[in-house]
Design an enzyme around this catalytic site. Structure first.
Site, short mmCIF file in Angstrom:
data_model
loop_
_atom_site.label_atom_id
_atom_site.label_comp_id
_atom_site.label_asym_id
_atom_site.label_seq_id
_atom_site.Cartn_x
_atom_site.Cartn_y
_atom_site.Cartn_z
N ASP A 133 17.72 1.92 36.28
CA ASP A 133 19.04 1.39 35.95
C ASP A 133 19.93 2.53 35.49
O ASP A 133 19.52 3.37 34.70
CB ASP A 133 18.90 0.33 34.85
CG ASP A 133 20.19 -0.45 34.67
OD1 ASP A 133 20.87 -0.70 35.68
OD2 ASP A 133 20.51 -0.80 33.52
N HIS A 140 32.67 1.39 30.91
CA HIS A 140 31.58 0.81 30.10
C HIS A 140 31.00 1.86 29.15
O HIS A 140 30.79 1.58 27.97
CB HIS A 140 30.48 0.25 31.01
CG HIS A 140 29.25 -0.17 30.26
ND1 HIS A 140 29.24 -1.28 29.43
CD2 HIS A 140 28.01 0.38 30.18
CE1 HIS A 140 28.02 -1.40 28.89
NE2 HIS A 140 27.27 -0.41 29.33
N GLU A 205 24.52 -7.93 31.43
CA GLU A 205 25.21 -6.78 32.02
C GLU A 205 25.47 -7.10 33.48
O GLU A 205 24.54 -7.35 34.24
CB GLU A 205 24.36 -5.50 31.88
CG GLU A 205 24.31 -4.99 30.44
CD GLU A 205 23.69 -3.60 30.32
OE1 GLU A 205 22.97 -3.18 31.24
OE2 GLU A 205 23.95 -2.94 29.29
N GLU A 207 26.00 -6.16 37.01
CA GLU A 207 25.67 -4.98 37.81
C GLU A 207 25.48 -5.35 39.27
O GLU A 207 25.38 -6.53 39.62
CB GLU A 207 24.34 -4.34 37.31
CG GLU A 207 24.36 -3.96 35.83
CD GLU A 207 23.27 -3.00 35.44
OE1 GLU A 207 22.68 -2.35 36.33
OE2 GLU A 207 23.00 -2.89 34.23
N ASP A 239 21.38 -7.47 34.20
CA ASP A 239 20.44 -6.69 33.40
C ASP A 239 20.54 -7.17 31.94
O ASP A 239 21.15 -6.53 31.10
CB ASP A 239 20.81 -5.20 33.52
CG ASP A 239 19.83 -4.30 32.79
OD1 ASP A 239 18.65 -4.67 32.71
OD2 ASP A 239 20.25 -3.24 32.31
N ARG A 243 20.86 -6.33 22.38
CA ARG A 243 21.58 -5.19 21.78
C ARG A 243 21.01 -4.75 20.44
O ARG A 243 21.06 -3.56 20.10
CB ARG A 243 23.06 -5.55 21.60
CG ARG A 243 23.80 -5.87 22.88
CD ARG A 243 23.84 -4.68 23.82
NE ARG A 243 24.55 -5.03 25.05
CZ ARG A 243 24.44 -4.32 26.18
NH1 ARG A 243 23.68 -3.24 26.21
NH2 ARG A 243 25.09 -4.70 27.25
N GLN A 246 17.86 -2.88 21.11
CA GLN A 246 18.26 -1.62 21.75
C GLN A 246 18.76 -0.60 20.73
O GLN A 246 18.40 0.58 20.76
CB GLN A 246 19.35 -1.91 22.79
CG GLN A 246 19.82 -0.70 23.60
CD GLN A 246 20.90 -1.08 24.62
OE1 GLN A 246 21.24 -2.23 24.79
NE2 GLN A 246 21.44 -0.08 25.30
N LYS A 259 15.61 -4.06 27.35
CA LYS A 259 16.04 -4.41 28.70
C LYS A 259 14.85 -4.74 29.60
O LYS A 259 15.01 -4.91 30.81
CB LYS A 259 16.83 -3.24 29.31
CG LYS A 259 18.20 -3.11 28.65
CD LYS A 259 18.75 -1.73 28.80
CE LYS A 259 20.14 -1.63 28.22
NZ LYS A 259 21.16 -2.35 29.01
N THR A 263 15.30 -9.34 33.98
CA THR A 263 16.45 -8.91 34.78
C THR A 263 16.54 -9.87 35.95
O THR A 263 15.53 -10.17 36.58
CB THR A 263 16.25 -7.47 35.31
OG1 THR A 263 15.97 -6.59 34.21
CG2 THR A 263 17.49 -6.97 36.03
N GLU A 370 31.21 -5.58 25.11
CA GLU A 370 32.58 -5.09 25.26
C GLU A 370 33.61 -6.21 25.09
O GLU A 370 34.64 -6.03 24.45
CB GLU A 370 32.76 -4.44 26.63
CG GLU A 370 31.89 -3.22 26.84
CD GLU A 370 31.78 -2.85 28.31
OE1 GLU A 370 30.87 -3.37 28.98
OE2 GLU A 370 32.62 -2.06 28.78
MN MN Z 1 22.00 -2.00 32.64
#
Ligand code: MN
Length: 422
Positions: A133, A140, A205, A207, A239, A243, A246, A259, A263, A370
């Site tokens: 990834d 971002h 996420e 993607e 994904d 947080r 993470q 993560k 997915t 975000e």
């Molecule tokens: Mn990602």
């Protein structure tokens, strides 16, 4: 005629105005209530063309071992290489043309070969070999960097030189529609020692997944030119990210379990060839990348992307974001060239995640992190419901399409519901 030719029409009336016109022909894996074995098909209008049936009937080009689509995954077909991908796509396109009677006028065969999409269950169409990834949207990376390090040092010192990425987990990539349990993990509260508990900052996420269809040998570097023959197609990708897990685990080796719990891959793999008419120039790269990352013009793709969220128990989905794949700073070709630059081998069925796709303003951000700015600016959904991160019962759905003149090349959906901790 080339399968991308705008003037082509299918005998399937619903195709032209749908996300799956004859110019698309995306691959998926499906089963039906009446036939639970999983096989490969392409979406066309309201239908799926069962490739295992038309192959057995001798209506596809004889370029592949028989039964190659009577499989739960597309890997064996992808392994035939890019010339075979093009020949097969042309053969399928010809079979579905309005002026070809072979399937059109064979009612019995049509009955067996065309399955209504709404009656089909879709499965993971790839046996995922590896999953890497990236972190290739400047917007971002800047937004995340501002929240972590402040506006002065938002982009790391390496970001404009290297397509930053990490090796993620192939084992937990699941089909669209698979429910996702909120993960447990080690979390560090702001004031106090670490705890082990349910993730409190669960995120998505937005993607795109590039599906690697041609392998490379260990020690061999793929150039940005060669990368185009390595990518079989593209699909939507969520994904999912924890947080809080993470934030505590990522120093110094990057994301790990935050993560790796799930997915979600989108329903349909759109052939890279179908996206050729939608190539566009990416953002200007300054400083100029090192020579091994130089590329031809127009290596980005103009693909519209949307995400909506429907809270549990509600009938109303609220649009969270509408962005575009074209905003990516590093292209898929550059990512692949970089990925193999030390000699790392690529396998058939590898998935290259683009990285979260954000655009230049808040209506185009590709994550809750975000959109709700790290939890500081809750977003309001229809009916006044507020969200900072995802809650149990939330259903998140991504959609994508390349908009042509009077037609669109759609990707279907990439969807998942959040369930409580298992
Ligand atoms: Mn990602």
């Amino acid at each position: 005629m080339h399968p991308n030719d705008r003037s082509l029409k299918s005998f399937i009336d619903s195709a032209e105005s749908s996300d799956f016109p004859i110019q698309n022909l995306p691959y998926g894996a499906f089963s039906t209530a009446g036939d639970s074995h999983v096989r490969i098909g392409v979406a066309i209008g309201d239908f799926i063309l069962d490739l295992s049936v038309v192959e057995e009937a001798g209506l596809l080009p004889k370029i592949a071992p028989s039964g190659i689509f009577d499989r739960p995954v597309i890997n064996e077909f992808m392994a035939l290489g890019s010339a075979a991908w093009s020949s097969m796509r042309l053969g399928i396109s010809e079979l579905l043309r309005h002026d070809n009677p072979k399937l059109r006028d064979d009612a019995a065969l049509r009955q067996r070969a065309l399955v209504l999409r709404k009656d089909a269950m879709l499965h993971l169409p790839v046996r995922v070999a590896g999953f890497s990834d990236f972190y290739s949207s400047r917007e971002h990376a800047t937004n995340a960097g501002i929240m972590i390090r402040g506006p002065e040092n938002a982009l790391g010192a390496n970001w404009l030189h290297i397509p930053i990425g990490y090796n993620s987990r192939a084992s937990t990539i699941v089909a669209s529609g698979t429910p996702i349990h909120r993960p447990m993990g080690q979390i560090k509260p702001p004031d106090g020692p670490p705890i082990f508990g349910p993730c409190r900052r669960l995120d998505f996420e937005l993607e795109m997944a590039a599906i690697v269809g041609a392998p490379s040998q260990m020690g061999h570097r793929i150039s940005t030119e060669q990368a185009q023959n390595s990518i079989f197609g593209f699909a939507l990708l969520n994904d999912w990210s924890a947080r809080d897990i993470q934030a505590w685990e990522y120093v110094p080796l990057g994301p790990f379990l935050a993560k790796a719990f799930a997915t979600t891959l989108g329903q349909w793999i759109v052939p890279a060839e179908a996206l050729e008419p939608f190539r566009v120039e990416g953002p200007k790269q300054d400083p100029q990348p090192l020579p091994y990352l130089h590329q031809s013009p127009k290596m980005n793709y103009d693909v519209d992307l949307e995400v909506d969220l429907r809270p549990g128990g509600s009938n109303n989905a609220s649009m969270l974001t509408h962005t575009n794949f074209k905003y990516m700073y590093w292209s898929t070709a550059q990512q692949l060239a970089h990925h193999t630059s030390t000699g790392c081998a690529m396998s058939v069925g590898d998935i290259i995640g683009s990285g979260t796709i954000s655009g230049p303003d808040k209506s185009k951000y590709g994550s809750m992190l975000e959109l709700a700015w790290g939890g500081k600016e809750p977003i309001t959904l229809e009916g006044g419901v507020k969200r900072t991160f995802l809650e149990d019962g939330d259903v998140l759905t991504m959609r994508g399409w390349a908009q042509g003149n009077g037609y669109r090349i759609g990707f279907g959906e990439c969807s998942g519901e959040i369930l409580p901790v298992n």
